[in-house]
Design an enzyme around this catalytic site. Structure first.
Site, PDB file in Angstrom:
ATOM      1  N   ASP C 127       0.806  -1.229   0.000  1.00  0.00           N
ATOM      2  CA  ASP C 127       0.000   0.000   0.000  1.00  0.00           C
ATOM      3  C   ASP C 127       0.834   1.272   0.000  1.00  0.00           C
ATOM      4  OD1 ASP C 127      -2.270  -1.506  -0.009  1.00  0.00           O
ATOM      5  OD2 ASP C 127      -2.719  -1.263   2.116  1.00  0.00           O
ATOM      6  N   GLN C 272      -3.009  -8.758  -6.818  1.00  0.00           N
ATOM      7  CA  GLN C 272      -2.102  -7.609  -6.687  1.00  0.00           C
ATOM      8  C   GLN C 272      -0.981  -7.829  -5.679  1.00  0.00           C
ATOM      9  OE1 GLN C 272      -4.637  -3.708  -6.562  1.00  0.00           O
ATOM     10  NE2 GLN C 272      -5.994  -5.433  -6.274  1.00  0.00           N
TER      11      GLN C 272
END
Lengths: 340, 340, 340, 340
Positions: C127, C272
Site C-alpha cells: 500500500d 495484486q
C-alpha cells in the site's frame, strides 16, 4: 467486388486482427473494396457503415477491441429485419458480408444466409464453446491472463496457509477453467459441465493441506453445486446469465466454514476479455481473416472458417451454431490426477 | 512397474511439466515407481539415476529447464552402448523408459527401441520441426518471446525511420519466424525453406517506407540468400550449425547499403528457449506427460505422443524421426500479403 | 553474531529477496550465522525457528511469498509476551532480530525494541503507506499488475461503450489507485484520502463519453462517498476492514443508474499482492536487505532501512510506525487534469 | 501562450506520455496552444511543425516511440542555426519550447537558452546517466526487459551447465547492468565505470559452478577489460560508439576458453529501448510533463524537471548537461556480495 465486415457480441482479443487480414488480402490479392458495418448487425440493419481500406487497418493487429464497434443487436427481432438488411446491403453496393462473432452473431448470420444474404462467418468467443473448430481466437489470451493470475495467487496461498478461490469466465463451458487450472497448477477445477460435490471439494482442499499448504480452487463462473438447494436466493438486481452468480465467493465462504482453513476469493472478470491478443490469437485471427476473404472470393457463402489441427478449413454455419462445444469429460478426468 | 524418465537435447520450456505429469499420474492412477535418468541418454548409458516421486515434482510446472539435466549424449556412438543401456536399465529394475527430446534424442530412442528397449517418446523442440504432431511444447513460448520483441521494435523503427532486422531461432525450419513475424506484424519474413532474394527484400523495405516508416524484417537464423555466392567467408572459430551464421547482421548491413535507410539488427538468441513455459505449453506438456505414462501402461513401446487438433494421440517413433517438418509453402505465401 | 529474521503481515512481493540479501551479506561479508523465525512474531514468541544459510536462500530472489511463513501474531497481546520473546531469543543464541513487516509488525518491533530487544526493521507494504520512506517494496509490483488490468479494460470499454470500474487495493491510502490510475490512463481516480462526490464522478463519465467512449474509473477499496448516508447497510458476515466494502460494485451500479450508460465492475483482489516481484521491487528489497544487515553489524537497533531518492538510509522505527503516509493532495490534484 | 514541443535522441519509452501530459495540462489548466516540432531540433531549425491538441494526444500514453519523430540534429552545427531557430519559432508564434531529450538534445537546449530562446528541458535516457535527477523515464522499462531476459536465461544455464553472458545497454554508465543484474540474480555484473579483470570473472564463474551450475554474466555494452591490450582490433565497418564493440561475445569465448565450461552470449539490443513504457515510467514521464508545462507557465526557462525522491523539482539545464552520472562505486561493491 465490395465486401462488408462486421463484429458482434462481447469483446474478444483478435477481432481487429481478423479485420486487418480480411482487408489486406482482399485489396492486395483480389482487388476488392470494403465497408465496415458499425456495431455488429446494427450496422446492416440501420445502414450504418464506414469505409474500410488498408490505411484504416494499419497498426490494429495488436490492439484489443474492435475498430468497428460491437453490439448484441438481433436483426431478426424486427419483422422487417431481413428486408432491411438486404436493402441496406444493396444500397451500399455490398456483394458479401463477413460476420465475425459468437454463437448469437453467427446464428443471425445463418438465418440471414438461409434468406439469401451472402455471408461468410468467422467464429469468435473467449469461451471456446463454438463447435466445429478446435479453438477460437481470444480463448488462449483469456487462458494466459487467468493462468498469470493463478501463478500470482500461489505464493499468497503458501505464505498464509490459505485457500484461494479464483473465479474465471465460462458460463456454459469450462474450457478456460480447465486450461488455466491445469496450466496454473490449481488443486481443484470446477466446470459447468460437471456439477460439483462440495464435500469432495473440501476433501481435496484437506488433502492439499496435508502435503503442503496452497490449495488453489479454479472455478468457472457457470459452475454449480450438484445439490442446487444449497444455492442461496439471489439478491435483488443481480445479473442472472449464469445459474449461480457469485459462485466463487460462496465457495470460498463454504470451504472456510467446513474446513476451518482461511479462504479468499478472487473474481478475474473483464480483464480476461480485453487488451492485446496473445501471439497465438493474433496468428489464429489473422489466418481466419485471410481464409474468410478467400471463401468470399470462392463464393462459399453460408460457411465459416474453422481451425482443424494447424489448418484452416471451412464448415457449414449450421454446424457452428447447432449447439455448444462442452469440455470433454475425459479431459476433465485427466485433470483430476492433479487435484488435492 | 518401474519407469525411467529422461530429457535430452537443448533447453525447451515445458520439460518439467512433462516430468511432473508422468510421475503424478503414474503414481496416483497406476501405482508405478519412477527413477529419473540424469542428463539425457548419458543417464542410462552410465547408470546415473535419481529417485523420482510426487514430492520431487512438486512446484516444477512453471519452471523452465529440466530437473533431470540434459545432454546431447548419443548412446549408440559407443560400440557397447546398447548393451550398457540395457544392463543399466535392468540393474535399476526399470521396466520402461520415457524419453523426452528432439529429433536426435528420439532417434536414439527409436534405435534402442528397435533393439528391444521398451521406450515411449515425447517430442520436444522449440523449432516445431518434428513431423507427426501439430505442435511441440516450447514452440509457442518461443513465439511469445519473439513476438514480444517485435512489438517493442516497432516503435523504434517508426520513431527513427529505421529498418529493424530481428533474427529468431529456426535452423532448418522457419516456424518461429513465420508465427512471430505474422503475430508481430513484420513486413518481411525470411525462412530457411525458401532462400531469399535480397533485391526483393529491399523492395519490400522501400514499399513499407512509402506507406509509413517501420519496416521490421523477421529472419530465421537458418535463412539463406538465393545466391549463396554473396555469403562472406566465415571468420575463424564461428559456430557453423547454420549455413549462414550472422545472417541477421549481414542482412541489416546490406539493406542499409542498398536502400540508404539506416538499419539495425537484433539477435534474440537464447532468451527464446529458457524460462517459464507459456500456459499453452504447460497445457500441451502436461497432456503429453499424462498420455505418455498411459502409453507405457498400455505397452505402446516404440511410439510417441503427438498433438492432433485438440487431442493427444500416439504415433510411431519412426514417423517422428523420419525427416523434418518444414513450414508449408502455402502458409508462407499466405503471409506474403503482409509484406512491404 | 547470530541474527534472527522474521516476516510478518500480509503477502508482499520481495520478502524473499530481503531474506536472501540479509543472509548473503551477513554470511559472506561479516561471518554471521542466521536463524529464520517462522510465521512472523509467532516464531520468537513460541521459539519456532529454522536454520538459515546461503543454500537455503538460493533461487528465492524471484519468488513471491516468504520462505519463513507469515502471520499477524502480536507478541504483546500476551502478558508474558515480551519475556517469552526475550527468553526464546536468548535460548536460540540470537543477538539481533531483523523484522520485515508492515505497520503492525514494525509497531510490535518498536515496542519490543523499547523493552531492550535488539531489532532492525525493514518496512514492507504493497500500500506504500508507511512514513519515512519514499517507497516500500511490493508497491510497484502491485501497480504493475493493476495497470496491466486497466490497459486490458480500455478496449472493452471502447468497443462496448461501457463504463468500467476497477477496484484496486488501498484501504487507507490511495497510492496504488493514484499510480495505476495515472499509468493506466483512467478517467476518474478515487482514493480514501478524499471522499468522492458521486455527481462529480458521473459528470466526468459523461464528459468522457462526449470525447470518446471509454471511461475507466479506478477506485481504491478504501474510498468512500462524501455523503456516507448513501452507503447501504452491510450484508451479514461481510469483512469490514474497509469503511465501504464493495465500493467498486456499488459505484458501477450507481453510475449506470444515473448516467444510463452500461457499467461493469472488476475487483482485482489478491492477484495484486502475490507472485514474482517486479525488477524494481527486487532491487529495492535486495538493497533493503543488504543495508539492514549492515545496520545490525553497526548496532543501529530501534531503526529501520528506508528509501530516500536512490539511497538507502536509516530512520527511527518510531517515525515509520507513528502514523500513515497518505497520498499528497497535490498529487491528486495534479492527476485531475486527466479526469473526464 | 503558444508552446512548441520536441523530442530528440534515441528511442525511449515514455516520450509520448510526456507530450500528452504537457498538452493536456497546458490546454485544460492554462489555456495554452501547442505545436509539435518534428524530429527533434530539426523541427525548429527547418520550421517543420504540426498542430498539437488534446485529440492529437489521446491514446498515446501506453505507446512507445514518439508521435513527433526524433533525430540527432544539432542546430548549432550550422553557423546560422541559432538565428534560424529563433526566426522559425517567432514565425510560428511560439513563446516557449519544451525540449525532451538526452544529454545532447538538452545540451543544444542549454546553448540556445543561453542565446535567449525560452526553453524548459525534460531529461530522457534509458541509460539513467543524466545528472541532477534520481531517475529518468525509460530506464526502468529497459531494466524490466533486461531482467526478464536474465530470468529466462537462468534455466538454460542450469539445465545445460553453461555460462550465459548477457550484454545489456549502457555505453558509458552501467546502471542497466547493475539494476537488471541485481534484480535478475546475475552472478557477475560488469560496468563501464570499473574495467574488469578477466581472471577475477573466471574465478566467479568457477565459484558458481562449485555451488550450483548457472553462472549468468551481465555485462554492459560499454564495459572494458582492465588490460586494454587484450581487445582485438575492430573488424572493418563496425560501429564504434563503445570502446569494445562485441564485448559480450568476446567475454563468452574467453570464459569458455579459460574455464573449459561451455558459454553462450546473448545481446539484448534494441528490444530494451522500444515498446510500451512500464507503469513506473508512465508515471514518471507523465509527472515530468505536468511539471514541465507548469515551469513554462512560471517562466522557469533554462531549467529542467528532475526527480528527487518522490517529488518533481526543477534544476538548471547546466547541471543536467555538465557531465555524466556514473554508477556509484559503493553500489557496485554492495552488489559484489552476490557474485560467484
Amino acid at each position: 467486388m465490395r465486401v462488408g465486415v462486421l463484429t458482434g457480441g462481447g469483446d474478444c482479443p483478435g477481432l481487429n486482427a481478423v479485420i486487418r487480414a480480411v482487408v489486406r488480402r482482399g485489396v492486395r490479392d483480389y482487388g476488392f473494396e470494403f465497408v465496415g458495418f458499425r456495431d455488429g448487425w446494427r450496422g446492416p440493419l440501420e445502414g450504418d457503415a464506414v469505409p474500410l481500406d488498408i490505411p484504416a487497418v494499419r497498426g490494429i493487429l495488436p490492439r484489443g477491441g474492435t475498430i468497428l464497434g460491437s453490439s448484441r443487436t438481433n436483426p431478426l427481432e424486427r419483422p422487417d429485419g431481413v428486408e432491411r438488411v438486404k436493402a441496406n446491403i444493396a444500397a451500399l453496393g455490398v456483394d458479401a458480408v463477413i460476420a465475425i462473432g459468437g454463437i448469437n452473431t453467427l446464428g443471425y448470420a445463418r438465418a440471414l444466409s438461409d434468406e439469401g444474404v451472402p455471408i461468410v462467418g468467422v467464429p469468435k468467443t473467449i469461451d471456446n464453446d463454438i463447435p466445429g473448430t478446435d479453438y477460437t481466437f481470444g480463448f488462449h489470451t483469456a487462458v494466459d491472463i487467468a493462468t498469470g493470475a493463478i501463478d500470482r495467487l500461489h505464493t499468497t496461498a503458501e505464505s498464509h496457509k490459505r485457500v484461494l478461490v479464483v473465479e474465471v469466465m465460462g458460463r456454459r463451458a469450462g474450457w478456460i477453467a480447465l486450461h488455466a487450472g491445469l496450466a496454473g497448477g490449481a488443486n481443484v477445477i470446477l466446470v459447468p459441465e460437471r456439477p460439483f460435490d462440495l464435500d469432495r471439494v473440501c476433501q481435496w482442499v484437506e488433502t492439499r493441506f496435508e502435503a503442503t499448504y496452497a490449495p488453489i480452487v479454479c472455478v468457472a463462473e457457470g459452475a454449480v453445486p450438484a445439490d442446487p438447494s444449497v444455492i442461496p436466493p439471489l439478491p435483488e438486481g443481480v445479473n442472472t446469465d449464469v445459474p449461480f452468480p457469485g459462485v466463487g465467493e460462496w465457495l470460498s465462504r463454504e470451504i472456510e466454514k467446513r474446513t476451518g482453513h482461511e479462504s479468499r476469493a478472487t473474481v478475474l472478470g473483464h480483464t480476461q476479455r480485453g487488451g492485446t491478443p496473445s501471439p497465438y490469437d493474433r496468428w489464429l485471427a489473422t489466418r481466419f481473416g485471410l481464409n474468410a476473404i478467400e471463401a468470399v472470393k470462392n463464393g462459399r457463402f453460408g460457411q465459416a472458417v474453422v481451425l482443424r489441427g494447424a489448418r484452416i478449413e471451412l464448415e457449414e454455419l449450421s454446424v457452428l451454431t447447432g449447439g455448444l462445444k462442452l469440455a470433454d469429460p475425459e479431459l476433465y478426468e485427466e485433470a483430476e490426477v492433479f487435484f488435492g
